[in-house]
Motif scaffolding. Structure first.
Motif, PDB file in Angstrom:
ATOM      1  N   TYR A  74       0.939  -0.929   0.090  1.00  0.00           N
ATOM      2  CA  TYR A  74      -0.054  -0.093   0.042  1.00  0.00           C
ATOM      3  C   TYR A  74       0.991   1.385   0.062  1.00  0.00           C
ATOM      4  O   TYR A  74       0.612   2.187  -0.965  1.00  0.00           O
ATOM      5  N   ILE A  75       1.819   1.339   0.730  1.00  0.00           N
ATOM      6  CA  ILE A  75       2.936   2.353   0.758  1.00  0.00           C
ATOM      7  C   ILE A  75       3.505   2.489  -0.321  1.00  0.00           C
ATOM      8  O   ILE A  75       3.540   3.680  -0.832  1.00  0.00           O
ATOM      9  N   ALA A  76       3.945   1.496  -0.757  1.00  0.00           N
ATOM     10  CA  ALA A  76       4.799   1.599  -2.078  1.00  0.00           C
ATOM     11  C   ALA A  76       3.929   2.172  -3.160  1.00  0.00           C
ATOM     12  O   ALA A  76       4.457   2.770  -3.921  1.00  0.00           O
ATOM     13  N   THR A  77       2.726   1.416  -3.435  1.00  0.00           N
ATOM     14  CA  THR A  77       1.819   2.196  -4.399  1.00  0.00           C
ATOM     15  C   THR A  77       1.414   3.570  -4.143  1.00  0.00           C
ATOM     16  O   THR A  77       1.687   4.550  -5.236  1.00  0.00           O
ATOM     17  N   LYS A  78       1.297   3.988  -3.003  1.00  0.00           N
ATOM     18  CA  LYS A  78       0.836   5.537  -2.762  1.00  0.00           C
ATOM     19  C   LYS A  78       1.864   6.388  -2.940  1.00  0.00           C
ATOM     20  O   LYS A  78       1.575   7.309  -3.555  1.00  0.00           O
ATOM     21  N   TYR A  79       3.021   6.038  -2.881  1.00  0.00           N
ATOM     22  CA  TYR A  79       4.222   6.826  -2.953  1.00  0.00           C
ATOM     23  C   TYR A  79       5.032   6.390  -4.279  1.00  0.00           C
ATOM     24  O   TYR A  79       6.367   7.003  -4.279  1.00  0.00           O
ATOM     25  N   ASN A  80       4.504   5.897  -5.028  1.00  0.00           N
ATOM     26  CA  ASN A  80       4.986   5.531  -6.491  1.00  0.00           C
ATOM     27  C   ASN A  80       6.617   4.953  -6.357  1.00  0.00           C
ATOM     28  O   ASN A  80       7.520   5.322  -6.955  1.00  0.00           O
ATOM     29  N   LEU A  81       6.681   4.002  -5.305  1.00  0.00           N
ATOM     30  CA  LEU A  81       7.988   3.160  -5.237  1.00  0.00           C
ATOM     31  C   LEU A  81       7.587   1.724  -5.547  1.00  0.00           C
ATOM     32  O   LEU A  81       8.249   0.652  -5.462  1.00  0.00           O
ATOM     33  N   TYR A  82       6.721   1.419  -6.595  1.00  0.00           N
ATOM     34  CA  TYR A  82       6.119   0.186  -7.044  1.00  0.00           C
ATOM     35  C   TYR A  82       6.382   0.075  -8.707  1.00  0.00           C
ATOM     36  O   TYR A  82       5.585  -0.835  -9.176  1.00  0.00           O
ATOM     37  N   GLY A  83       7.264   0.742  -9.125  1.00  0.00           N
ATOM     38  CA  GLY A  83       7.389   0.794 -10.565  1.00  0.00           C
ATOM     39  C   GLY A  83       6.168   1.123 -11.397  1.00  0.00           C
ATOM     40  O   GLY A  83       5.323   1.817 -10.888  1.00  0.00           O
ATOM     41  N   LYS A  84       6.478   1.395 -12.674  1.00  0.00           N
ATOM     42  CA  LYS A  84       5.644   1.989 -13.632  1.00  0.00           C
ATOM     43  C   LYS A  84       4.384   1.140 -14.349  1.00  0.00           C
ATOM     44  O   LYS A  84       3.383   1.642 -14.933  1.00  0.00           O
ATOM     45  N   LEU A  91       9.283  -7.739 -11.286  1.00  0.00           N
ATOM     46  CA  LEU A  91      10.601  -7.721 -11.055  1.00  0.00           C
ATOM     47  C   LEU A  91      10.861  -7.221  -9.736  1.00  0.00           C
ATOM     48  O   LEU A  91      11.590  -7.798  -8.974  1.00  0.00           O
ATOM     49  N   ILE A  92      10.097  -6.070  -9.266  1.00  0.00           N
ATOM     50  CA  ILE A  92      10.077  -5.581  -7.782  1.00  0.00           C
ATOM     51  C   ILE A  92       9.709  -6.688  -6.966  1.00  0.00           C
ATOM     52  O   ILE A  92      10.332  -6.806  -5.995  1.00  0.00           O
ATOM     53  N   ASP A  93       8.554  -7.224  -7.332  1.00  0.00           N
ATOM     54  CA  ASP A  93       8.176  -8.580  -6.491  1.00  0.00           C
ATOM     55  C   ASP A  93       9.006  -9.656  -6.160  1.00  0.00           C
ATOM     56  O   ASP A  93       9.382  -9.996  -5.165  1.00  0.00           O
ATOM     57  N   VAL A 149      15.325  -1.337 -10.385  1.00  0.00           N
ATOM     58  CA  VAL A 149      14.278  -1.689 -11.393  1.00  0.00           C
ATOM     59  C   VAL A 149      13.898  -0.171 -12.285  1.00  0.00           C
ATOM     60  O   VAL A 149      13.578   0.613 -11.601  1.00  0.00           O
ATOM     61  N   GLY A 150      13.990  -0.356 -13.449  1.00  0.00           N
ATOM     62  CA  GLY A 150      13.335   0.901 -14.172  1.00  0.00           C
ATOM     63  C   GLY A 150      14.187   2.152 -14.087  1.00  0.00           C
ATOM     64  O   GLY A 150      13.435   3.214 -14.282  1.00  0.00           O
ATOM     65  N   ASN A 151      15.358   2.054 -13.569  1.00  0.00           N
ATOM     66  CA  ASN A 151      16.246   3.139 -13.574  1.00  0.00           C
ATOM     67  C   ASN A 151      15.583   4.309 -12.454  1.00  0.00           C
ATOM     68  O   ASN A 151      15.727   5.618 -12.945  1.00  0.00           O
ATOM     69  N   LYS A 152      14.821   3.875 -11.433  1.00  0.00           N
ATOM     70  CA  LYS A 152      14.178   4.778 -10.665  1.00  0.00           C
ATOM     71  C   LYS A 152      14.001   3.906  -9.274  1.00  0.00           C
ATOM     72  O   LYS A 152      13.902   2.882  -9.292  1.00  0.00           O
ATOM     73  N   LYS A 185      24.062   0.660  -1.759  1.00  0.00           N
ATOM     74  CA  LYS A 185      23.843   1.101  -0.415  1.00  0.00           C
ATOM     75  C   LYS A 185      24.232   2.309   0.177  1.00  0.00           C
ATOM     76  O   LYS A 185      23.456   3.185   0.873  1.00  0.00           O
ATOM     77  N   THR A 186      25.367   2.866  -0.439  1.00  0.00           N
ATOM     78  CA  THR A 186      25.908   4.051  -0.148  1.00  0.00           C
ATOM     79  C   THR A 186      24.958   5.088  -0.785  1.00  0.00           C
ATOM     80  O   THR A 186      24.676   6.117  -0.213  1.00  0.00           O
ATOM     81  N   ARG A 187      24.659   5.010  -2.007  1.00  0.00           N
ATOM     82  CA  ARG A 187      23.595   5.635  -2.656  1.00  0.00           C
ATOM     83  C   ARG A 187      22.394   5.993  -2.009  1.00  0.00           C
ATOM     84  O   ARG A 187      22.001   6.909  -1.923  1.00  0.00           O
ATOM     85  N   ILE A 188      21.872   4.715  -1.582  1.00  0.00           N
ATOM     86  CA  ILE A 188      20.626   5.112  -1.047  1.00  0.00           C
ATOM     87  C   ILE A 188      20.751   5.669   0.274  1.00  0.00           C
ATOM     88  O   ILE A 188      19.963   6.289   0.555  1.00  0.00           O
ATOM     89  N   SER A 189      21.686   5.197   0.960  1.00  0.00           N
ATOM     90  CA  SER A 189      21.757   5.858   2.391  1.00  0.00           C
ATOM     91  C   SER A 189      22.287   7.516   2.374  1.00  0.00           C
ATOM     92  O   SER A 189      21.801   8.189   3.198  1.00  0.00           O
TER      93      SER A 189
END
Lengths: 222, 222
Positions: A74-84, A91-93, A149-152, A185-189
């Motif tokens: 739900y959170i991923a969908t709401k905040y566009n973190l679940y692919g296009k 792939l994300i799943d 996934v998806g360069n995003k 890991k560095t990038r995301i952090s």
């Protein structure tokens, strides 16, 4: 009044930690109501707030969400973190479920009996080095992009990063042969929201200690 | 060439059965390649077809999908069995995850050592009657509709009916107090696609036997 999500769990990582990571990465401020006693958990149950009498439970958007995967989806969908689209979501799943399998092994370590612990750790190390990390390193190598996934940015990047931190806590040398994962890991952090979450004072919970497990056993009776 | 999905697993229910149910309910014809010996599984791994060296794996739409939740999510989305919006998906996910929790307990029963079996059975009975079935009976009662979510068939109905059949195989009396669940089971079983799946000659797999477990142990080395 509809405001920040409210997370109901005990004051520790457990099955709520991935949810904290995802909300933080999405830049969503949240509150936490920590369950400190068995009575507090009973009250949540008796008030009918827990569909399956279990936590985690997250109050958001006028609902009482339970089941960590349902909450995370739900959170991923709401905040566009679940692919296009559907294929990116597949792939994300896949990646997310692989991460969850290894993560589950690691979080179970705290409740494993002392005589089983060495064998369990050996298995975790083997799976980490030979099954899971190579799979994700290969994904990043194949497309050479900054995100899985998806360069995003997606939830897959967040959960994998969380997992990498957990692996590091078990044995930092396990990451040695995976330069692209280290870079991820560095990038995301360094993303501002994640950075804030990870620094002292942030809502990330510390590694579990025997004391925390003991308290949780009292509350959850396991 | 895009054709029928191909399911790679051993010839038994395991973690592929929910996928068979969902494809069948969606009216999607599928083929199965059964893994009969350790070498079959090794070949899949060595050919790089299994992202995490595990089955189930489903070939469809040009992808080698692994991780049962990822596969189920993809099929549900593709065939419109995942609700019409974010909030319906959330309900479907919450129900599905609760169903999976109980399903895991029930499907592991044949693997339980004989001396633990009675305890496990008692736990399953308690959870079914007091924890899980009442939730779904209440959902159906509260809206009085034919399906769990959005007055339309979704994966939640399929997964729940599969669970009800599994529970019935363990102890048919557990359904006694749940008339609406029984009615849902009948309704879903009578849908043409599901009916075909369930009748002799259909692709539904029979209950696990000790012989099947023995064979699976050889293949999966557990």
């Amino acid at each position: 009044m509809s405001g920040k999500p409210v997370l109901h769990y005990f004051d520790g990582r457990g099955r709520m930690e991935s949810i904290r990571w995802l909300l933080a990465a999405a830049g969503v401020e949240f509150e936490e109501k920590f369950i400190k006693t068995a009575e507090e958990l009973e009250k949540l149950k008796n008030d009918g707030l827990l569909m399956f009498q279990q936590i985690p439970m997250v109050e958001m958007d006028g609902m009482k969400l339970v089941q960590s995967r349902a909450i995370l989806n739900y959170i991923a969908t709401k905040y566009n973190l679940y692919g296009k689209d559907m294929k990116e979501r597949a792939l994300i799943d896949m990646y997310t479920e692989g991460v969850a399998d290894l993560y589950e092994m690691i979080i179970q370590l705290v409740i494993v009996s002392p005589d089983e612990k060495d064998a369990k750790i050996a298995m975790i190390k083997d799976r980490t080095k030979n099954r899971y990390l190579p799979a994700f390193e290969k994904v990043l190598k194949n497309h050479g992009q900054d995100y899985l996934v998806g360069n995003k940015l997606s939830k897959a990047d967040i959960f994998l990063t969380e997992l990498l931190y957990c692996i590091e806590e078990v044995d930092a040398s396990l990451l040695a042969n995976f330069p692209l994962l280290q870079a991820l890991k560095t990038r995301i952090s360094n993303l501002p929201n994640v950075k804030k979450f990870l620094q002292p004072g942030g809502q990330r919970k510390p590694p579990i200690t025997a004391k925390v497990v003991e308290e949780a056993r009292k509350i959850f009776k396991f």
